[in-house]
Design an enzyme around this catalytic site. Sequence first.
Site, PDB file in Angstrom:
ATOM      1  N   VAL A  32       2.917   1.500   3.856  1.00  0.00           N
ATOM      2  CA  VAL A  32       4.060   0.782   4.904  1.00  0.00           C
ATOM      3  C   VAL A  32       5.257   1.490   4.617  1.00  0.00           C
ATOM      4  CG1 VAL A  32       4.817  -0.707   2.929  1.00  0.00           C
ATOM      5  CG2 VAL A  32       4.862  -1.557   5.137  1.00  0.00           C
ATOM      6  N   ASP A  33       5.644   2.288   3.653  1.00  0.00           N
ATOM      7  CA  ASP A  33       6.862   2.958   3.563  1.00  0.00           C
ATOM      8  C   ASP A  33       6.571   3.906   4.547  1.00  0.00           C
ATOM      9  OD1 ASP A  33       9.043   3.906   2.578  1.00  0.00           O
ATOM     10  OD2 ASP A  33       8.498   4.939   1.026  1.00  0.00           O
ATOM     11  N   THR A 121       0.602  -3.311  -3.930  1.00  0.00           N
ATOM     12  CA  THR A 121      -0.948  -3.509  -4.080  1.00  0.00           C
ATOM     13  C   THR A 121      -1.740  -2.313  -3.635  1.00  0.00           C
ATOM     14  OG1 THR A 121      -1.008  -4.818  -1.840  1.00  0.00           O
ATOM     15  CG2 THR A 121      -0.763  -5.833  -3.864  1.00  0.00           C
ATOM     16  N   TYR A 124       0.135   1.750  -5.776  1.00  0.00           N
ATOM     17  CA  TYR A 124       0.635   1.341  -7.094  1.00  0.00           C
ATOM     18  C   TYR A 124      -0.392   0.398  -7.926  1.00  0.00           C
ATOM     19  CZ  TYR A 124       5.160   3.341  -6.009  1.00  0.00           C
ATOM     20  OH  TYR A 124       6.310   4.030  -5.800  1.00  0.00           O
TER      21      TYR A 124
END
Length: 171
Positions: A32-33, A121, A124
């Site tokens: 997402v980053d 999730t 990580y």
Amino acid sequence: MILELLKTDITEIKVDAIVNAANTSLLGGGGVDGAIHRKGGKEILEDCIKIRNRQGGCNTGEAVITTAGNLPAKYVIHTVGPVWNGDKEEKSKLLARCYENSLNLAIENGIKTIAFPNISTGIYHFPKDKAAQIAIKTVKDFDKIAEIEKVIFVCFDDENYQIYKEILEIE
């Protein structure tokens, strides 16, 4: 406060703020980053660099806010989730702090609608069911939640979506 669940790409949502599952460097990464930095453009990275120059990044459990650049949101709140290993109680507390600190920043900036991804999730490795329980409980128990009009939990994958759906008891 309205709680909503969506299975979609968080970079496509029109809200006041989306939350980014960032890393401590704030310079973009995977998942997402990376998607937020790619679609949001250089303005987000420029804001992140200013924050790094001022405070040296973002610690696990903390949150910072930037412009949303080219995204349909107004802001991006970057929070650094914990890596799942070792001290599980400590990691759970840090994940809860991600949600609390993001909501506090939202209130400080007059944000009424906010969308959260499934923090920690992915790479990580935080267990998805445990992370969902922490996310939902932390948002519902947040002492100033009445100041937020809508919280959207955004799931990118079917597994997270089903977990959230069961916890939220959505038909």
